[in-house]
Structure formats: structure tokens, C-alpha cells
Enzyme design. Sequence first.
Site, PDB file in Angstrom:
ATOM      1  N   GLU A  95      -1.691 -22.756   5.533  1.00  0.00           N
ATOM      2  CA  GLU A  95      -2.640 -21.649   5.620  1.00  0.00           C
ATOM      3  C   GLU A  95      -3.430 -21.567   4.319  1.00  0.00           C
ATOM      4  OE1 GLU A  95      -1.258 -17.573   5.249  1.00  0.00           O
ATOM      5  OE2 GLU A  95       0.731 -18.282   4.650  1.00  0.00           O
ATOM      6  N   ILE A  97      -5.010 -19.341   1.459  1.00  0.00           N
ATOM      7  CA  ILE A  97      -4.803 -18.011   0.889  1.00  0.00           C
ATOM      8  C   ILE A  97      -5.879 -17.756  -0.156  1.00  0.00           C
ATOM      9  CG2 ILE A  97      -3.237 -16.534  -0.429  1.00  0.00           C
ATOM     10  CD1 ILE A  97      -0.904 -18.053   0.852  1.00  0.00           C
ATOM     11  N   ASP A 196       9.571 -25.311 -10.806  1.00  0.00           N
ATOM     12  CA  ASP A 196       8.388 -25.787 -11.539  1.00  0.00           C
ATOM     13  C   ASP A 196       7.479 -24.591 -11.811  1.00  0.00           C
ATOM     14  OD1 ASP A 196       6.526 -27.410 -12.747  1.00  0.00           O
ATOM     15  OD2 ASP A 196       5.935 -28.497 -10.949  1.00  0.00           O
TER      16      ASP A 196
END
Length: 288
Positions: A95, A97, A196
Site C-alpha cells: 500500500e 502511505i 534496523d
Amino acid sequence: MNIPDTIRNNLRDKYGIHVSSAKTVSGGSINQAYQLETNQGALFLKINVSAPEDFFEKEAEGLKLLKSAGSGLRIPEVIAAEKPINGSPGFLLMEFIDSGSSGDSFAFGANLAHLHQTNSDQFGLDAENYIGSLPQSNNWHSNWPGFFSEERIRPQLRMAIKSGKMDSRVLKQWDRIEPLLYDLMPETEPSLIHGDLWGGNYLFDTNGDAVLIDPAVYYGHPEMDLAFSHMFGGFSGEFYRGYESVSPQPSGFSERKPLYNLYPLLVHVNLFGGHYVSQAEAVLKRFA
């Protein structure tokens, strides 16, 4: 800029996604990234022609694991992850964003602490994955110092020695440091961590909610995420206050932080060399 026809056709034939336009956007240092306009709305596509063939599959698995934790952090919905095939590059489709200009840093910190309350009975993960473009070993261990040494530091040191970026004496230094880890690092349950967590791997959406991207997940020590967040900056005091409102930190974190960050430092040694070598050598000298 257009995307490869092989990917466009794959999206259409396999997923029923028809791409009407593609615009280049930021996608990190190793990927090409696009915002796609499609019959299913705006989507985000990452392509990499040189990464390992399972690179995007591992990233997708990490995102899904983070999402399953239900921490309150927003995690992008994965739509497709494909290996390279017949000359077509691998890709990850998610998706799209939209990012906002700011967000609720206190809630971000608190929700990260909730993520870290997702636990396992051992340190590691059921598969290897990647940190940046480097392989990340996740063999299971019953204790954190053993995992940190064998799965995080030693593989990176060996890689740096093999490439000539570091001298073999660094392994002897680490031999002296390893027994100290059991006293230096506080005991913890194995916690699901992003792995990370630097400033480029989160954003705030238009509602001000934090979104985590580009994970290197495993069940580790929660202080690993917190240490990494300090390495390059990008996290506010409100973020740390939010975290401690849920999970107060044991004392001595500032002294332990360089040791945790030896791992991302060594990753940068192996990816980029340069001044990261002297920084990593300074940490080893300090603790050895």
C-alpha cells in the site's frame, strides 16, 4: 518513469492490478521505488535488479510479522513479493502511505515498547533475512550474549577481514570482549524488534501515526532498537519519553549503547568501508 513491462504484465495477469501511471519516489539507497496509480488505488513498488533473489520475500515476511504484533504501530500492507524470473527484476508491492510533516513521537515510542513486549522463548528467528543488502543470520540461541556474538558480531568481523577492510586481530579483541557481555548486558526476554531502526526507516503518515518500513526483524534485545535509534539521530526526546512510559530502561544504557551499535557499525564497514572502519575499531579497543 515507466516500470518494466514484465512487472506491469505480472501485476495485471497475476494480481488483477492495472497500472495507469508510475512516478519515481524515494525508496532507500539500494532500491528503485515508484508510486503507482492503479485500478486498486495508489500503491508503492520497490524493484531491485542486484539484490539476492529472496530479498523482497524476506522483507515482506518481516513486515507481516511486525503487523501481526498489533503494537499500535502502522505497518504497510504487503500485496505482493516476487523473486526475479526470466530476466525480470524482483519486486515488492505494498500500500502507498502518504507522509505527513510531523507526528506523535510520544505515541511512537510507547508503541515501540509495546512491540518489544511481543516475545519468544529464544533469541533469533526461524529463517535468515537481510540487514541492508547483507545476509543476517538468525540461528536460535537460549541467551542474548551468545546470540549477539555468534549471529551478529562474528559474521560481520569475518566478512570485514575477508574483504581486507579490517585486520584479523579484531577477532582476538572480540574473544576478550565476549565473556564480558554476560555482565554488561541486562537479561531480557527475547523481544520482537525492528532490527534496523534508524531515522530513514520510519515516517509519520498524514494522521501523525508512526509507520515502520524496511525491517530486519528477529527476536532480540529491545535495547538494540533503542541503541540504533541514537546512531544517526532522527528521534526526539518525546519518543524516548514515550518508550519509558511503557518500559523504563535499566540503568547503564548509555555505557552499553556503543557495544550494541557495533553491529550496525560493522554492517556499514562491510557495505561502505571508509570512516566506519576506524569507528568500529575504536569500539573494540574501548571494550577489549
